[in-house]
Write a protein that holds these residues in place. Structure first.
Motif, PDB file in Angstrom:
ATOM      1  N   GLU A  44       0.817  -1.209   0.000  1.00  0.00           N
ATOM      2  CA  GLU A  44       0.000   0.000   0.000  1.00  0.00           C
ATOM      3  C   GLU A  44       0.859   1.271   0.000  1.00  0.00           C
ATOM      4  O   GLU A  44       0.626   2.199  -0.779  1.00  0.00           O
ATOM      5  CB  GLU A  44      -0.933  -0.023   1.238  1.00  0.00           C
ATOM      6  CG  GLU A  44      -1.926   1.127   1.298  1.00  0.00           C
ATOM      7  CD  GLU A  44      -2.788   1.252   0.043  1.00  0.00           C
ATOM      8  OE1 GLU A  44      -3.017   0.231  -0.655  1.00  0.00           O
ATOM      9  OE2 GLU A  44      -3.207   2.394  -0.269  1.00  0.00           O
ATOM     10  N   MET A  45       1.896   1.274   0.833  1.00  0.00           N
ATOM     11  CA  MET A  45       2.712   2.471   0.995  1.00  0.00           C
ATOM     12  C   MET A  45       3.397   2.869  -0.320  1.00  0.00           C
ATOM     13  O   MET A  45       3.606   4.057  -0.579  1.00  0.00           O
ATOM     14  CB  MET A  45       3.761   2.251   2.085  1.00  0.00           C
ATOM     15  CG  MET A  45       4.214   3.568   2.656  1.00  0.00           C
ATOM     16  SD  MET A  45       5.219   3.435   4.138  1.00  0.00           S
ATOM     17  CE  MET A  45       6.343   2.129   3.833  1.00  0.00           C
ATOM     18  N   CYS A  46       3.767   1.869  -1.155  1.00  0.00           N
ATOM     19  CA  CYS A  46       4.428   2.144  -2.427  1.00  0.00           C
ATOM     20  C   CYS A  46       3.564   3.036  -3.309  1.00  0.00           C
ATOM     21  O   CYS A  46       4.062   3.830  -4.086  1.00  0.00           O
ATOM     22  CB  CYS A  46       4.701   0.856  -3.189  1.00  0.00           C
ATOM     23  SG  CYS A  46       5.864  -0.241  -2.386  1.00  0.00           S
ATOM     24  N   ARG A  47       2.246   2.856  -3.173  1.00  0.00           N
ATOM     25  CA  ARG A  47       1.350   3.589  -4.072  1.00  0.00           C
ATOM     26  C   ARG A  47       1.010   4.971  -3.549  1.00  0.00           C
ATOM     27  O   ARG A  47       0.552   5.819  -4.308  1.00  0.00           O
ATOM     28  CB  ARG A  47       0.044   2.809  -4.256  1.00  0.00           C
ATOM     29  CG  ARG A  47       0.239   1.497  -4.983  1.00  0.00           C
ATOM     30  CD  ARG A  47      -0.989   0.613  -4.813  1.00  0.00           C
ATOM     31  NE  ARG A  47      -0.615  -0.787  -4.872  1.00  0.00           N
ATOM     32  CZ  ARG A  47      -0.603  -1.501  -5.992  1.00  0.00           C
ATOM     33  NH1 ARG A  47      -0.951  -0.947  -7.115  1.00  0.00           N
ATOM     34  NH2 ARG A  47      -0.228  -2.755  -5.971  1.00  0.00           N
ATOM     35  N   THR A  48       1.191   5.197  -2.261  1.00  0.00           N
ATOM     36  CA  THR A  48       0.707   6.454  -1.689  1.00  0.00           C
ATOM     37  C   THR A  48       1.803   7.456  -1.366  1.00  0.00           C
ATOM     38  O   THR A  48       1.615   8.655  -1.540  1.00  0.00           O
ATOM     39  CB  THR A  48      -0.106   6.189  -0.415  1.00  0.00           C
ATOM     40  OG1 THR A  48       0.666   5.346   0.418  1.00  0.00           O
ATOM     41  CG2 THR A  48      -1.429   5.528  -0.741  1.00  0.00           C
ATOM     42  N   SER A  49       2.963   6.982  -0.920  1.00  0.00           N
ATOM     43  CA  SER A  49       3.979   7.962  -0.538  1.00  0.00           C
ATOM     44  C   SER A  49       5.012   8.103  -1.649  1.00  0.00           C
ATOM     45  O   SER A  49       5.301   7.158  -2.372  1.00  0.00           O
ATOM     46  CB  SER A  49       4.666   7.524   0.753  1.00  0.00           C
ATOM     47  OG  SER A  49       5.339   6.317   0.523  1.00  0.00           O
ATOM     48  N   SER A  50       5.537   9.317  -1.814  1.00  0.00           N
ATOM     49  CA  SER A  50       6.535   9.514  -2.853  1.00  0.00           C
ATOM     50  C   SER A  50       7.843   8.864  -2.403  1.00  0.00           C
ATOM     51  O   SER A  50       8.170   8.836  -1.214  1.00  0.00           O
ATOM     52  CB  SER A  50       6.733  11.004  -3.121  1.00  0.00           C
ATOM     53  OG  SER A  50       7.423  11.590  -2.057  1.00  0.00           O
ATOM     54  N   VAL A  51       8.569   8.324  -3.384  1.00  0.00           N
ATOM     55  CA  VAL A  51       9.768   7.554  -3.067  1.00  0.00           C
ATOM     56  C   VAL A  51      11.000   8.304  -3.568  1.00  0.00           C
ATOM     57  O   VAL A  51      11.057   8.683  -4.741  1.00  0.00           O
ATOM     58  CB  VAL A  51       9.704   6.166  -3.738  1.00  0.00           C
ATOM     59  CG1 VAL A  51      10.838   5.289  -3.230  1.00  0.00           C
ATOM     60  CG2 VAL A  51       8.348   5.517  -3.493  1.00  0.00           C
ATOM     61  N   ALA A  52      11.946   8.543  -2.680  1.00  0.00           N
ATOM     62  CA  ALA A  52      13.146   9.275  -3.075  1.00  0.00           C
ATOM     63  C   ALA A  52      14.225   8.302  -3.541  1.00  0.00           C
ATOM     64  O   ALA A  52      14.214   7.129  -3.193  1.00  0.00           O
ATOM     65  CB  ALA A  52      13.665  10.096  -1.900  1.00  0.00           C
ATOM     66  N   LEU A  53      15.142   8.841  -4.334  1.00  0.00           N
ATOM     67  CA  LEU A  53      16.298   8.057  -4.750  1.00  0.00           C
ATOM     68  C   LEU A  53      17.251   7.993  -3.564  1.00  0.00           C
ATOM     69  O   LEU A  53      17.749   9.010  -3.095  1.00  0.00           O
ATOM     70  CB  LEU A  53      16.968   8.744  -5.952  1.00  0.00           C
ATOM     71  CG  LEU A  53      18.014   7.964  -6.735  1.00  0.00           C
ATOM     72  CD1 LEU A  53      17.404   6.722  -7.375  1.00  0.00           C
ATOM     73  CD2 LEU A  53      18.610   8.861  -7.817  1.00  0.00           C
ATOM     74  N   GLU A  54      17.479   6.776  -3.056  1.00  0.00           N
ATOM     75  CA  GLU A  54      18.255   6.636  -1.831  1.00  0.00           C
ATOM     76  C   GLU A  54      19.679   6.215  -2.160  1.00  0.00           C
ATOM     77  O   GLU A  54      19.912   5.158  -2.746  1.00  0.00           O
ATOM     78  CB  GLU A  54      17.581   5.580  -0.945  1.00  0.00           C
ATOM     79  CG  GLU A  54      18.232   5.398   0.395  1.00  0.00           C
ATOM     80  CD  GLU A  54      17.698   4.152   1.109  1.00  0.00           C
ATOM     81  OE1 GLU A  54      16.488   3.847   0.935  1.00  0.00           O
ATOM     82  OE2 GLU A  54      18.489   3.498   1.791  1.00  0.00           O
ATOM     83  N   ALA A  55      20.635   7.087  -1.822  1.00  0.00           N
ATOM     84  CA  ALA A  55      22.024   6.788  -2.136  1.00  0.00           C
ATOM     85  C   ALA A  55      22.641   5.944  -1.034  1.00  0.00           C
ATOM     86  O   ALA A  55      22.303   6.075   0.137  1.00  0.00           O
ATOM     87  CB  ALA A  55      22.810   8.087  -2.300  1.00  0.00           C
ATOM     88  N   ASP A  56      23.549   5.033  -1.456  1.00  0.00           N
ATOM     89  CA  ASP A  56      24.181   4.144  -0.493  1.00  0.00           C
ATOM     90  C   ASP A  56      25.544   3.791  -1.082  1.00  0.00           C
ATOM     91  O   ASP A  56      25.654   2.893  -1.909  1.00  0.00           O
ATOM     92  CB  ASP A  56      23.287   2.899  -0.326  1.00  0.00           C
ATOM     93  CG  ASP A  56      24.027   1.778   0.396  1.00  0.00           C
ATOM     94  OD1 ASP A  56      24.852   2.075   1.270  1.00  0.00           O
ATOM     95  OD2 ASP A  56      23.763   0.612   0.047  1.00  0.00           O
ATOM     96  N   GLY A  57      26.557   4.555  -0.707  1.00  0.00           N
ATOM     97  CA  GLY A  57      27.876   4.353  -1.295  1.00  0.00           C
ATOM     98  C   GLY A  57      27.857   4.647  -2.784  1.00  0.00           C
ATOM     99  O   GLY A  57      27.382   5.693  -3.205  1.00  0.00           O
ATOM    100  N   GLU A  58      28.345   3.683  -3.546  1.00  0.00           N
ATOM    101  CA  GLU A  58      28.393   3.866  -4.994  1.00  0.00           C
ATOM    102  C   GLU A  58      27.049   3.626  -5.660  1.00  0.00           C
ATOM    103  O   GLU A  58      26.895   3.839  -6.844  1.00  0.00           O
ATOM    104  CB  GLU A  58      29.392   2.874  -5.601  1.00  0.00           C
ATOM    105  CG  GLU A  58      30.834   3.307  -5.498  1.00  0.00           C
ATOM    106  CD  GLU A  58      31.691   2.367  -6.322  1.00  0.00           C
ATOM    107  OE1 GLU A  58      32.240   2.822  -7.335  1.00  0.00           O
ATOM    108  OE2 GLU A  58      31.791   1.180  -5.954  1.00  0.00           O
ATOM    109  N   ARG A  59      26.095   3.104  -4.898  1.00  0.00           N
ATOM    110  CA  ARG A  59      24.832   2.697  -5.517  1.00  0.00           C
ATOM    111  C   ARG A  59      23.685   3.568  -5.016  1.00  0.00           C
ATOM    112  O   ARG A  59      23.753   4.150  -3.944  1.00  0.00           O
ATOM    113  CB  ARG A  59      24.544   1.231  -5.178  1.00  0.00           C
ATOM    114  CG  ARG A  59      25.704   0.313  -5.491  1.00  0.00           C
ATOM    115  CD  ARG A  59      25.312  -1.137  -5.322  1.00  0.00           C
ATOM    116  NE  ARG A  59      24.214  -1.501  -6.233  1.00  0.00           N
ATOM    117  CZ  ARG A  59      23.730  -2.728  -6.361  1.00  0.00           C
ATOM    118  NH1 ARG A  59      24.220  -3.720  -5.634  1.00  0.00           N
ATOM    119  NH2 ARG A  59      22.756  -2.981  -7.195  1.00  0.00           N
ATOM    120  N   SER A  60      22.621   3.595  -5.804  1.00  0.00           N
ATOM    121  CA  SER A  60      21.414   4.250  -5.321  1.00  0.00           C
ATOM    122  C   SER A  60      20.203   3.553  -5.930  1.00  0.00           C
ATOM    123  O   SER A  60      20.295   2.950  -7.000  1.00  0.00           O
ATOM    124  CB  SER A  60      21.419   5.741  -5.669  1.00  0.00           C
ATOM    125  OG  SER A  60      21.569   5.911  -7.054  1.00  0.00           O
TER     126      SER A  60
END
Ligand SMILES: Nc1ncnc2c1ncn2[C@@H]1O[C@H](COP(=O)(O)OP(=O)(O)OP(=O)(O)O)[C@@H](O)[C@H]1O
Ligand SMILES: [Mg+2]
Lengths: 332, 313
Positions: free
Chosen positions: A305-321
């Motif tokens: 449910e949460m995937c559809r309702t809240s906006s999702v940010a690009l989450e950086a983690d070291g070399e990856r995001s």
């Protein structure tokens, strides 16, 4: 201290005004390309790859298209950092073709049929390198030699229709490389070519990158090509970057469900499809209307449910995001 | 390329033969006996028969045709029935105003039409485009005689800047004669620019969305260069065609305009010849005009090879 990347696109949004109203084909693209590095930009048709590259080139169709948000930072040869999105068009013109160059998908139609290939290369050289006519033609011959066109001195006077598709794409590369760009954008440069020619063109771009140390943003559909040429990969879905990773990491352990789905479409992976993940050959569903939540949620097997309702940010983690709320859970 | 040219010239000869046949038989189909017409109401049957014999009108029609073909092949277009001189001479006397009128008109039409069409395409949908397209629409629909009369009234009668009509005294200096063409050439230039504007606009719009235009822009060259060198260079073929055909049509004599301005040109000659059933003049003029038309078409083909390398090789 690490020097800043050659190109750093930060949260780019591009809008088009069309007869049907406003559209936003690019709405959250963050990616970077370092000098000497090849970054592949992948994603399905219509995901906004070409629009992103046109925004970098300052070639969005006018007056319909514009950059609505975000920055496109570019490190000039003078080490000065400029924002291409905010640059006056007269300034942008000086960079285009000299410091930033582009190769297009269609070698058959991308060259002007009524000008000789020598004239087309020389035009760019005269514009940016301040050479005279004779010097520019000499440079054109050198460039044709560089891209391994046999008998360059004679062929410089030929017209595009006298050459094959592979040869024309070499001419396009020669044209793009003629003013020693520090960034090359290649928008599906081999899609229209047959496989052996494709391999030669890829090898050529790669050789030139190594020799002159330029950064390459390589747009493609073809994950086989990605594995071959890219150092890092940026995946786009519905106008957004959903994942960026070094190429080995991305193939070994994709973080975004869309990336996994893409990888599962690879013939080599689809065959060993008995490993629990049930997506093969094509990703079910279509790109729906993108609202607040994750754009991929309607097609994602892991969405909640949460995937559809809240906006999702690009989450950086070291070399990856990655732009996914649940990537840790899914991986575990 | 030479082969193509040879083939074109062969085709051209066939076309000219067909034109000749058509001209000959169609003029014979029209009712009315020129000999009777020429001699007037009082003529006797013998007079008419005699005259018919003199002009060969009494022979079977196919024989007349073959004899006539033989003559025109050697450049002899016959003798005018009314003007008492060779048709070639009658045409030559009338050629100057028609030739220069055509030349000036087509130059004006091209000088107005091509830039207007380019501007209109580059700023498609904007105010300039709407104005240019509106004017083109207007120009296409203005009758040339009406515009001619307005011009005469305003520029010649009211302002006195130009001669009202005619072509001046044949003995007058060339420049003085040419001045008589200013108004008619402007009228024809305006009227004919409409088609050139539309063709240029359509052809430029077509080309401006091509991939190589994007490539040209990606080189960082100026937008003027993109438009004039890359786009216009590719839009030229249809533009040359329409300019050439306009020229060809005007050489045939702008009958209405010549009449309005009282110019003693080919159009004028043909009109009076038709009214008097002067067969040799009608036929001769039609042959010459068709010949020029076909030659201009050949010229257009040759120009193509210079602007488009794909035709050259
Ligand atoms: N000139 C334009 N006017 C309006 N919309 C456009 C224009 N160009 C592209 N778009 C829209 O932008 C979206 C993204 O297009 P884009 O060409 O960037 O896709 P792409 O990822 O390059 O796809 P492909 O792999 O097929 O090349 C598409 O939905 C397209 O309809
Ligand atoms: Mg694309």
């Amino acid at each position: 201290m690490i020097s800043p990347p050659l190109l750093a696109i930060d949260d780019l949004e591009v809008r088009f005004r069309t007869e049907e109203g406003e559209s936003t084909p690019v709405r959250g693209v963050t990616l970077s390309v370092a000098a000497g590095e090849t970054v592949a930009l992948v994603g399905e048709s219509g995901s906004g790859k070409s629009v992103t590259s046109l925004a970098v080139m300052g070639l969005l169709p006018r007056p319909a298209g514009r950059v609505a948000r975000g920055r496109i930072l570019f490190r000039r040869r003078s080490e000065q950092i400029v924002d291409l999105a905010a640059m006056p068009s007269s300034e942008m013109r000086k960079l285009r073709g000299s410091e930033i160059a582009m190769i297009f998908q269609e070698p058959m139609t991308s060259l002007n049929p009524v000008l000789s290939i020598g004239e087309q290369i020389a035009e760019s050289v005269r514009q940016h390198m301040g050479l005279g006519r004779a010097g520019a033609v000499k440079r054109a011959v050198e460039m044709l030699d560089l891209v391994e066109i046999p008998d360059a001195r004679r062929r410089v006077d030929e017209y595009p229709h006298q050459m094959s598709g592979g040869m024309r794409q070499r001419v396009m590369i020669a044209l793009a490389m003629s003013c020693n760009p520090s960034l090359l954008i290649a928008d599906e440069p081999t899609t229209a070519l047959d496989v052996t020619i494709q391999a030669q063109i890829l090898a050529l771009i790669d050789r030139l990158r190594r020799e002159v140390g330029m950064g390459v943003l390589f747009i493609t559909h073809n994950l086989g090509v990605v594995a071959e040429v890219a150092d890092r990969v940026t995946v786009m879905y519905a106008g957004q970057v959903v994942e960026s990773s070094p190429v080995k990491d991305l193939f070994r352990s994709p973080r975004h469900p869309y990336t996994s789905a893409l990888l599962n479409c690879l013939p080599a992976r689809a065959k060993r499809g008995a490993d629990g993940r049930r997506m093969v050959q094509s990703i079910p569903g279509t790109v729906g209307n993108v609202g607040e939540g994750c754009a991929f949620a309607p097609r994602c097997a892991h969405s909640i449910e949460m995937c559809r309702t809240s906006s999702v940010a690009l989450e950086a983690d070291g070399e990856r995001s990655a732009r996914c709320l649940r990537w840790r859970e899914i991986l575990a | 390329m030479w082969l193509t040219l040879g083939r074109r010239i062969g085709g051209l000869l066939i076309v000219m033969f067909l034109v000749a046949a058509m001209v000959f038989f169609l003029t014979r189909l029209a009712p009315g006996d020129p000999a009777a017409l020429m001699l007037g109401d009082q003529a006797t049957a013998e007079d008419i028969a005699h005259l018919r014999q003199v002009y060969g009108l009494d022979k079977p029609i196919l024989v007349q045709f073959v004899l006539w073909l033989k003559e025109i092949a050697t450049g002899n277009l016959g003798q005018s029935i009314f003007l008492q001189r060779p048709v070639t001479q009658a045409i030559a006397e009338r050629a100057e105003p028609t030739f220069f009128l055509a030349l000036f008109s087509v130059s004006i039409a091209a000088l107005v039409g091509i830039p207007a069409g380019i501007v209109s395409a580059v700023w498609r949908g904007r105010v300039v485009d709407q104005i240019v397209s509106g004017l083109a629409m207007l120009a296409a629909n203005i009758p040339s005689f009406w515009l001619g009369l307005i011009f005469i009234q305003f520029f010649a009668v009211r302002l006195g800047w130009f001669p009202v009509a005619g072509y001046g005294d044949p003995g007058a200096p060339f420049v003085e004669r040419i001045a008589h063409l200013a108004l008619p050439a402007t009228v024809l230039g305006i009227v004919n620019s409409a088609l050139i504007i539309r063709f240029t606009r359509a052809s430029m719009l077509d080309v401006l969305s091509d991939d190589y235009i994007r490539t040209a822009r990606s080189k960082g060259i100026s937008e003027i260069r993109v438009v004039l060198r890359h786009a216009f260079g590719n839009a030229l073929v249809p533009i040359i065609t329409v300019v050439g055909l306009t020229a060809a049509l005007l050489v045939g004599g702008a009958i209405v305009t010549e009449t309005v301005f009282g110019l003693p040109g080919i159009g004028n000659l043909v009109v009076s010849a038709v009214l008097r059933r002067d067969y040799p003049v009608i036929q001769g003029a039609l042959i010459v005009v068709a010949g020029i038309y076909v030659l201009i078409n050949l010229l257009i083909d040759i120009i193509y090879t210079f602007v488009d390398p794909r035709v050259r090789y």
